[in-house]
Write an enzyme that holds these catalytic residues in place. Structure first.
Site, mmCIF file in Angstrom:
data_model
loop_
_atom_site.group_PDB
_atom_site.id
_atom_site.type_symbol
_atom_site.label_atom_id
_atom_site.label_comp_id
_atom_site.label_asym_id
_atom_site.label_seq_id
_atom_site.Cartn_x
_atom_site.Cartn_y
_atom_site.Cartn_z
ATOM 1 N N TRP A 68 10.349 -42.595 16.564
ATOM 2 C CA TRP A 68 11.345 -41.544 17.956
ATOM 3 C C TRP A 68 10.373 -42.091 19.060
ATOM 4 C CZ3 TRP A 68 9.416 -37.124 21.158
ATOM 5 C CH2 TRP A 68 10.736 -36.704 21.613
ATOM 6 N N LYS A 76 20.545 -22.703 20.890
ATOM 7 C CA LYS A 76 21.840 -23.693 20.124
ATOM 8 C C LYS A 76 22.632 -24.181 20.365
ATOM 9 C CE LYS A 76 19.141 -23.406 17.293
ATOM 10 N NZ LYS A 76 18.010 -22.346 16.953
ATOM 11 N N CYS A 85 8.541 -39.635 14.344
ATOM 12 C CA CYS A 85 8.214 -40.977 13.549
ATOM 13 C C CYS A 85 8.050 -40.348 12.107
ATOM 14 C CB CYS A 85 7.748 -41.388 13.867
ATOM 15 S SG CYS A 85 7.227 -42.167 15.764
HETATM 16 O O1 M6R Z 1 8.259 -26.642 13.876
HETATM 17 P P1 M6R Z 1 8.518 -25.415 14.721
HETATM 18 O O2 M6R Z 1 9.173 -23.996 14.365
HETATM 19 O O3 M6R Z 1 6.876 -25.744 15.142
HETATM 20 O O4 M6R Z 1 8.946 -25.830 15.811
HETATM 21 C C1 M6R Z 1 9.427 -25.555 16.635
HETATM 22 C C2 M6R Z 1 10.481 -25.872 17.994
HETATM 23 O O5 M6R Z 1 10.689 -27.473 17.771
HETATM 24 C C3 M6R Z 1 11.638 -26.004 17.172
HETATM 25 O O6 M6R Z 1 12.119 -24.829 16.598
HETATM 26 C C4 M6R Z 1 13.123 -26.095 18.074
HETATM 27 O O7 M6R Z 1 12.940 -25.718 19.368
HETATM 28 C C5 M6R Z 1 14.257 -26.347 17.035
HETATM 29 N N1 M6R Z 1 14.843 -27.968 17.147
HETATM 30 C C6 M6R Z 1 15.375 -25.224 17.659
HETATM 31 O O8 M6R Z 1 16.030 -25.757 16.799
#
Ligand code: M6R
Length: 605
Positions: free
Chosen positions: A71, A482, A2
């Site tokens: 969200w 990905k 959100c």
């Molecule tokens: O902001 P962060 O790096 O802590 O986020 C962790 C994951 O939510 C983030 O890497 C997520 O897996 C991505 N969408 C992957 O592309």
């Protein structure tokens, strides 16, 4: 997750609210809404894109308002559940989760409040309305109500008859923007750059009153709080798409520059220094006996790569934990462990809680590697290292990942040097490789046209396997993440040696198998694994190095990266996998930058 935008200004603030929501779209959302006072309470909500809300809001004018992208957590995405939520003449927007909402809902229902939605947020609106009966001052009522809320949240509140907004945070991000024309609040700086660069970051427990003449902040226990005004360094251009089709594409191509920025200090440095990680780093690193990395998603994959480096080069035992598991696991604490949190956003609720958990167990040697200054994780750790990738808008993390790897390589080498495990010659060789990294990545990006051709062959597939070995195994995991994230093709990453222990059963002509095949010590082992795939009719897509002894043949497609890059090879090898996912998603026509169900900044558990 959100997003909140709130404004109280000397002129019509509706365009600022809408533009702010647009800037927060990257965080992920499924519905949007706003409430303004003009002079009565006027609420607009819509399921879908902010653009649809903007159409509804055309012609609406007001000097005070709150806006939100939702969200879904409690209740399906629907107009009924979209924020703001109303109780009488009062409206609330909220980011986070109220853990005791069921209890509050029961209590407030018994008191006669009728719930119109399934959300936890509506409980906040009714709780506030209820509190106002005994405490008519809105500011005091918000403070009093916060004491009843459990969980992590940020809120913004407006009320008919008031010329002020009240905002508060506890565990979810919220900052203020201060201008001569009015006062603003938002979930992140990108939403407010349109009006100001002067930002005030609220701390947990803070409650702020915003009027067009200024603001005041108090702490949870009611004491006036002085929070410094920070000039945001975020460039307004950095969040524009420019000539690219998608943010993900832009961010993939920004990697050379992002890496150059992250490693900028090496330009003038003839040697590695612990001070790259802050003035306190020599003290914090001294006597470290092991490393514990805490992270989620792509950041976790960066940690997995670093484990290979830290154990091999620095000679320190290293464990890497998924933050959401670590925070609830009864583990054995060691005060001489360096706890490293990795996060693009710096606001990931699980990673933040995991660091707090480690600290509560006496592990105070903490370091955050993060892309967002002033984020919660940056403030939580003893040491910080900013990855300087620039804003990452696409939900799929790309440049944040490679800059995390660069930071982790630097950390490995600094720890190794501190432990006398790095000769002067090796130090210079590694420094030269790090400095050359942006150029090396630029060359890999030139593979895009061939990868685009490969991508067409994936678009009608339902499953894919990604294989790697050694420090490229986490790269296989990242490639699979990905692909599934943005193209919705089911994909799994495996250590290639594990294939015959199960996943080989899945391999047939309809299962593309992507392999990361650098010219390293494990290449011959990997080739045996690839033969196992070929023998079962699997179609292989191999990303090799220029000199990897792997040849294309029937069912074996090979693309070669320009050079083998030793320790830093994972940084290069992830790039074609990012491009592959991007182009598969393009062919499939999915929403590349805002994949369904996902959020950029995961501020709830
Ligand atoms: O902001 P962060 O790096 O802590 O986020 C962790 C994951 O939510 C983030 O890497 C997520 O897996 C991505 N969408 C992957 O592309």
């Amino acid at each position: 997750m959100c997003g909140i935008v709130a404004a109280v200004a000397r002129q019509n603030c509706v365009p600022v609210l809408i533009e702010g929501l647009r800037k927060l779209e990257y965080r992920g959302y499924d519905s949007a809404g706003l409430a303004v006072l003009n002079p009565g309470l006027n609420r607009l909500r819509s399921v879908g894109r902010v653009a649809e809300l903007a159409v509804q809001a055309a012609g609406v004018e007001a000097e005070i308002g709150i806006a939100h992208t939702r969200w879904a957590t409690h209740g399906v995405p629907s107009e009924r559940n979209a924020h703001p939520h109303i109780s009488g003449g009062l409206a609330v927007v909220h980011n986070g989760i109220i853990e005791n909402f069921a209890e509050l809902r029961a209590e407030l229902s018994a008191a006669g409040y009728v719930f119109q939605s399934d959300t936890d947020t509506e409980a906040i609106a009714h709780l506030l309305q209820h509190t106002l009966k005994a405490e008519p001052d809105l500011f005091a009522a918000v403070r009093k109500s916060m004491a009843r809320l459990s969980g992590a949240y940020a809120i913004a509140v407006l009320k008919e008859g008031e010329r002020r907004l009240i905002v508060a945070r506890h565990g979810a991000p919220l900052l203020l923007g201060v201008t001569e024309q009015g006062s603003y609040a938002a979930s992140d700086a990108s939403a407010l750059l349109q009006v100001t660069r002067s930002m005030v970051y609220l701390e947990d427990g803070d409650v702020a009153e915003l009027s067009r003449d200024g603001y005041r902040i108090v702490t949870a226990d009611g004491h006036p709080a002085l929070r410094s005004v920070t000039e945001s360094l975020l460039s307004a251009d950095a969040v524009e798409l420019g000539h690219y089709r998608h943010y993900m594409q832009k961010e993939i191509f920004e990697q050379p520059e992002a890496l150059g920025n992250t490693l900028e200090m090496l330009g003038g440095a003839g040697a590695l220094s612990p001070n790259f990680f802050g003035a306190e780093a020599p003290r914090v690193f001294d006597g470290v006996r092991s490393v514990l990395i805490l992270a989620c998603g792509t950041s976790y994959h960066a940690g997995l790569v670093a484990r290979y480096w830290i154990e091999q080069i620095a000679g320190l035992p290293c464990s890497v934990e998924i933050a959401s598991e670590y925070r609830y696991r009864q583990s054995v604490a060691d005060a001489d462990t360096l706890v490293v949190a990795i996060s693009q956003s710096g606001e990931t609720a699980d990673t933040l809680a995991a660091v707090k958990h480690a600290k509560a167990q006496g592990m105070l040697r903490t370091l955050t590697l993060c892309n967002v200054p002033e984020s919660a994780l940056i403030r939580e750790a003893a040491l910080k290292f900013l990855t300087r990738a620039g804003p990452e808008i696409g939900v799929a993390s790309t440049k944040a990942f490679t800059t995390q790897l660069a930071a982790l390589a630097l950390l490995t080498l600094v720890l190794a040097k501190g432990r006398q495990r790095l000769s002067a010659a090796d130090e210079q060789t590694h420094l030269a490789a790090l400095r050359h990294l942006p150029v090396a990545v630029k060359k890999v990006l030139q593979l895009e046209p061939e990868i685009e051709r490969w991508a067409r062959r994936f678009a009608n597939k339902h499953h894919a396997l990604f294989l790697g070995r050694g420090h490229h195994y986490p790269i296989a995991l990242e490639g699979a993440l990905k692909l599934k994230e943005i193209s919705y093709i089911h994909a799994e990453g495996y250590p290639a040696g594990e294939l015959k222990h199960g996943p080989l059963a899945l391999v047939d002509k309809d299962m593309p198998v992507v392999s990361v095949a650098p010219n390293d010590a494990l290449l011959e082992k990997l080739k045996s694994n690839l033969q196992e795939v070929q023998a079962r009719g699997g179609e292989l897509y191999v990303f090799a190095d220029r000199d990897s002894a792997v040849e294309a043949s029937e069912g074996v497609h090979v693309l070669r990266l320009p050079e083998h890059y030793g320790l830093l090879s994972p940084v290069l090898h992830v790039v074609p996998l990012q491009l592959l996912s991007y182009h598969v998603a393009l062919v499939k026509g999915t929403d590349v930058d805002k994949p369904r169900n996902l959020a950029k900044s995961v501020t709830v558990e």
